[in-house]
Scaffold this motif. Structure first.
Motif, PDB file in Angstrom:
ATOM      1  N   THR A   1       2.014   5.594   9.879  1.00 54.16           N
ATOM      2  CA  THR A   1       2.632   6.390   8.817  1.00 54.16           C
ATOM      3  C   THR A   1       1.364   7.737   8.465  1.00 54.16           C
ATOM      4  O   THR A   1       1.666   8.935   8.518  1.00 54.16           O
TER       5      THR A   1
ATOM      6  N   ASN B   1      -2.561   3.062   0.297  1.00 45.67           N
ATOM      7  CA  ASN B   1      -2.535   2.811   2.003  1.00 45.67           C
ATOM      8  C   ASN B   1      -2.646   3.788   2.900  1.00 45.67           C
ATOM      9  O   ASN B   1      -3.111   3.933   4.095  1.00 45.67           O
ATOM     10  N   VAL B   2      -1.528   4.807   2.770  1.00 47.32           N
ATOM     11  CA  VAL B   2      -1.582   5.901   3.651  1.00 47.32           C
ATOM     12  C   VAL B   2      -2.507   6.884   3.152  1.00 47.32           C
ATOM     13  O   VAL B   2      -3.271   7.519   4.125  1.00 47.32           O
TER      14      VAL B   2
ATOM     15  N   ASP C   1      -6.400  10.070  -7.712  1.00 45.84           N
ATOM     16  CA  ASP C   1      -5.645   8.732  -7.783  1.00 45.84           C
ATOM     17  C   ASP C   1      -5.572   8.098  -9.134  1.00 45.84           C
ATOM     18  O   ASP C   1      -6.686   8.125  -9.764  1.00 45.84           O
TER      19      ASP C   1
ATOM     20  N   HIS D   1      -5.806   5.078  -9.922  1.00 42.19           N
ATOM     21  CA  HIS D   1      -6.812   4.180  -9.807  1.00 42.19           C
ATOM     22  C   HIS D   1      -8.098   4.663  -9.381  1.00 42.19           C
ATOM     23  O   HIS D   1      -8.414   5.061  -8.522  1.00 42.19           O
TER      24      HIS D   1
ATOM     25  N   ASN E   1      -9.653   3.525  -5.995  1.00 40.81           N
ATOM     26  CA  ASN E   1      -9.290   3.990  -4.959  1.00 40.81           C
ATOM     27  C   ASN E   1      -9.946   5.399  -4.644  1.00 40.81           C
ATOM     28  O   ASN E   1     -10.378   6.055  -3.511  1.00 40.81           O
TER      29      ASN E   1
ATOM     30  N   ALA F   1       1.463  10.096  -3.223  1.00 42.04           N
ATOM     31  CA  ALA F   1       1.515   9.034  -4.124  1.00 42.04           C
ATOM     32  C   ALA F   1       3.143   8.913  -4.379  1.00 42.04           C
ATOM     33  O   ALA F   1       3.565   7.767  -4.345  1.00 42.04           O
TER      34      ALA F   1
ATOM     35  N   ASN G   1       7.752  10.165  -0.127  1.00 45.13           N
ATOM     36  CA  ASN G   1       9.134  10.359   0.129  1.00 45.13           C
ATOM     37  C   ASN G   1       9.882  11.245  -1.126  1.00 45.13           C
ATOM     38  O   ASN G   1       9.209  11.226  -2.164  1.00 45.13           O
TER      39      ASN G   1
HETATM   40  P1  NAD Z   1       0.495   2.816  -1.905  1.00 46.77           P
HETATM   41  O1  NAD Z   1       1.134   2.353  -3.093  1.00 46.77           O
HETATM   42  O2  NAD Z   1      -0.515   1.874  -1.169  1.00 46.77           O
HETATM   43  O3  NAD Z   1      -0.424   4.425  -2.401  1.00 46.77           O
HETATM   44  C1  NAD Z   1       0.029   5.006  -3.389  1.00 46.77           C
HETATM   45  C2  NAD Z   1      -1.409   5.444  -4.228  1.00 46.77           C
HETATM   46  O4  NAD Z   1      -0.846   6.406  -5.106  1.00 46.77           O
HETATM   47  C3  NAD Z   1      -1.938   4.329  -5.073  1.00 46.77           C
HETATM   48  O5  NAD Z   1      -2.996   4.196  -4.610  1.00 46.77           O
HETATM   49  C4  NAD Z   1      -1.638   4.884  -6.538  1.00 46.77           C
HETATM   50  O6  NAD Z   1      -2.619   4.256  -7.296  1.00 46.77           O
HETATM   51  C5  NAD Z   1      -1.467   6.214  -6.669  1.00 46.77           C
HETATM   52  N1  NAD Z   1      -0.527   6.787  -7.448  1.00 46.77           N
HETATM   53  C6  NAD Z   1       0.307   6.574  -8.101  1.00 46.77           C
HETATM   54  N2  NAD Z   1       0.826   7.384  -8.975  1.00 46.77           N
HETATM   55  C7  NAD Z   1      -0.249   8.298  -8.810  1.00 46.77           C
HETATM   56  C8  NAD Z   1      -0.221   9.620  -9.579  1.00 46.77           C
HETATM   57  N3  NAD Z   1       0.709   9.887 -10.472  1.00 46.77           N
HETATM   58  N4  NAD Z   1      -1.067  10.340  -9.109  1.00 46.77           N
HETATM   59  C9  NAD Z   1      -1.820  10.080  -8.219  1.00 46.77           C
HETATM   60  N5  NAD Z   1      -2.011   8.794  -7.510  1.00 46.77           N
HETATM   61  C10 NAD Z   1      -0.963   8.151  -7.867  1.00 46.77           C
HETATM   62  O7  NAD Z   1       1.627   3.414  -1.411  1.00 46.77           O
HETATM   63  P2  NAD Z   1       1.536   4.053   0.456  1.00 46.77           P
HETATM   64  O8  NAD Z   1       2.070   2.889   1.274  1.00 46.77           O
HETATM   65  O9  NAD Z   1       0.333   4.660   0.641  1.00 46.77           O
HETATM   66  O10 NAD Z   1       2.525   5.171   0.215  1.00 46.77           O
HETATM   67  C11 NAD Z   1       2.358   6.421  -0.155  1.00 46.77           C
HETATM   68  C12 NAD Z   1       3.616   7.062  -0.151  1.00 46.77           C
HETATM   69  O11 NAD Z   1       4.104   7.354   1.066  1.00 46.77           O
HETATM   70  C13 NAD Z   1       4.877   6.624  -1.058  1.00 46.77           C
HETATM   71  O12 NAD Z   1       5.664   7.758  -1.782  1.00 46.77           O
HETATM   72  C14 NAD Z   1       5.756   6.018   0.099  1.00 46.77           C
HETATM   73  O13 NAD Z   1       6.973   5.810  -0.354  1.00 46.77           O
HETATM   74  C15 NAD Z   1       5.431   7.299   0.938  1.00 46.77           C
HETATM   75  N6  NAD Z   1       5.544   6.512   2.673  1.00 46.77           N
HETATM   76  C16 NAD Z   1       4.995   5.279   2.848  1.00 46.77           C
HETATM   77  C17 NAD Z   1       4.892   4.636   4.107  1.00 46.77           C
HETATM   78  C18 NAD Z   1       3.927   3.675   4.468  1.00 46.77           C
HETATM   79  O14 NAD Z   1       4.126   3.410   5.605  1.00 46.77           O
HETATM   80  N7  NAD Z   1       3.336   2.982   3.620  1.00 46.77           N
HETATM   81  C19 NAD Z   1       6.111   5.221   4.936  1.00 46.77           C
HETATM   82  C20 NAD Z   1       6.808   6.260   4.654  1.00 46.77           C
HETATM   83  C21 NAD Z   1       6.452   6.980   3.238  1.00 46.77           C
END
Ligand code: NAD
Length: 366
Positions: free
Chosen positions: A155, A188-189, A208, A210, A213, A243, A266
């Motif tokens: 991703t 993660n992304v 972030d 956190h 992070n 996020a 998303n």
């Molecule tokens: P993740 O939970 O690993 O990372 C999300 C990060 O956002 C976390 O570090 C969290 O602390 C931070 N966060 C939460 N609220 C926040 C805010 N208000 N302001 C700033 N940071 C904030 O999730 P991910 O897997 O990295 O996915 C990120 C986004 O991408 C999500 O919306 C997910 O639905 C979308 N997505 C992910 C994938 C995938 O393969 N992981 C695929 C498609 C879409």
């Protein structure tokens, strides 16, 4: 509870409601469209306040998967499942096994992957009773590193490729050197996207919730920390929301200074018409479900035993899809999200997949 007259019902092909009193499992599976192939999508576990809320989510999310997979030119349809319950309180091995049995009964028309509230290990437990779970095979990921099924590296890579395509279109440059990018969410992304961008010479700002992070991106990638309220409105070239959804809305859009939006989260638009609001301000928006398809592409290659190289090459076609969306948007004067929906519909409404053989091709040998 209405189904066929539900506002989110979109001629879904199949819905199944499953209840197992012994384990407390209550689940809904929605298969939106299988014209390109079996429906693949996450299995979400969430303490929905009502059955109605769970139904709404599964109808909406399964439809979104049809559009995402079609836009990514995958031989997959769209589906999703939801388990009603708090993953921290109600998730047991027995409940997951019951879910696996239910999924097996659907015969492969729906394939489950991890989602919020479920993990790779949960999917492996379901997989004791069905071949129709995905994203759980340990193999070489598209970055050449061992991968346990986590779609995030793919991703992030796809988002990076898409961001490059958007910059090329909007700023007329192939180089990311010196480009200013603000990333919201360094998970993660987001962290992996930041690493790709830092390697390409971009300057980064990060936020972030956190602290650790954010600190990792600052320490390891030389990113600058930003404040929560500033991250989307900094004077940068690109913002990459990674996020949560609905961050492009009436309050943020008038304040955005970047001319490109390219992030993985998303449902970035709070309302569909925010797409037009961005276009009116001359901001190029890379539709979320086009740019963040790297994960689903990689899961497809896992299921079909495709190589990491093939998966990577397919992820790179996200740039072509976005270039097509941007071109059509320029030609027609209509916003990119509308065009992306139309392009996806062209791809799943016309496509004739070998549906009868695909479930077998996609079925993992247990
Ligand atoms: P993740 O939970 O690993 O990372 C999300 C990060 O956002 C976390 O570090 C969290 O602390 C931070 N966060 C939460 N609220 C926040 C805010 N208000 N302001 C700033 N940071 C904030 O999730 P991910 O897997 O990295 O996915 C990120 C986004 O991408 C999500 O919306 C997910 O639905 C979308 N997505 C992910 C994938 C995938 O393969 N992981 C695929 C498609 C879409």
């Amino acid at each position: 509870m209405n189904v066929f007259s539900h506002p989110e019902f979109d001629n879904h092909e199949h819905l199944s409601f499953f209840c197992d009193p012994e384990t407390g499992l209550k689940a809904i599976v929605a298969v939106h469209n299988t014209s390109r192939g079996p429906a693949l999508g996450g299995c979400r576990m969430f303490p929905y306040a009502s059955d109605e809320e769970a139904l709404r989510d599964v109808l909406r999310l399964s439809r979104g998967m049809t559009y995402k997979s079609a836009l990514a030119n995958l031989d997959l349809g769209g589906g999703k499942s939801v388990i009603i319950g708090d993953p921290r309180k109600h998730k047991t091995e027995a409940l997951l096994e019951a879910m696996g049995k239910h999924l097996d009964g659907l015969g492969g028309q729906y394939i489950a992957a991890e989602d919020s509230g479920t993990s790779v290990s949960d999917l492996k437990i379901m997989g004791r009773h069905t071949r129709h779970v995905a994203g759980i095979v340990e193999r070489t990921g598209i970055d050449g590193r061992p991968c346990n099924g986590d779609p995030s590296p793919a991703t992030a890579y796809g988002t990076f490729i898409g961001l490059q395509a958007a910059v090329k279109h909007q700023l007329r440059t192939d180089s990311l050197k010196g480009l200013k990018v603000a990333i919201q969410g360094i998970g993660n992304v987001g962290f992996r996207l930041a690493k790709h961008l830092a390697d390409a010479g971009a300057q980064l700002w990060v936020y972030d919730i956190h602290e650790d992070n954010m600190k990792r991106a600052v320490d390891e990638l030389g990113a600058k920390p930003a404040a929560a309220e500033d991250i989307l409105t900094l004077p940068v070239d690109v913002i990459a929301p990674c996020a949560m959804g609905a961050v492009l809305n009436d309050s943020t859009i008038p304040e955005i200074k970047a001319s490109v939006i390219a992030g993985a989260a998303n449902n970035l638009l709070e309302r569909p018409d925010h797409d037009q609001a961005l276009k009116d301000r001359g901001i190029l928006y890379a539709p979320d479900f086009a740019i963040n398809a790297g994960g689903i592409i990689d899961v497809f290659y896992e299921r079909t035993s495709g190589s990491a190289e093939k998966s990577r090459a397919h992820v790179e076609t996200i740039a072509d899809t976005l270039a097509e969306i941007f071109r059509r948007s320029d030609d027609s004067g209509r916003p990119t999200g509308v065009i992306a929906n139309e392009l996806a519909e062209e791809r799943f409404k016309k496509h004739v997949a070998h549906v009868s053989t695909l479930p077998e091709r996609l079925a993992r040998a247990v």
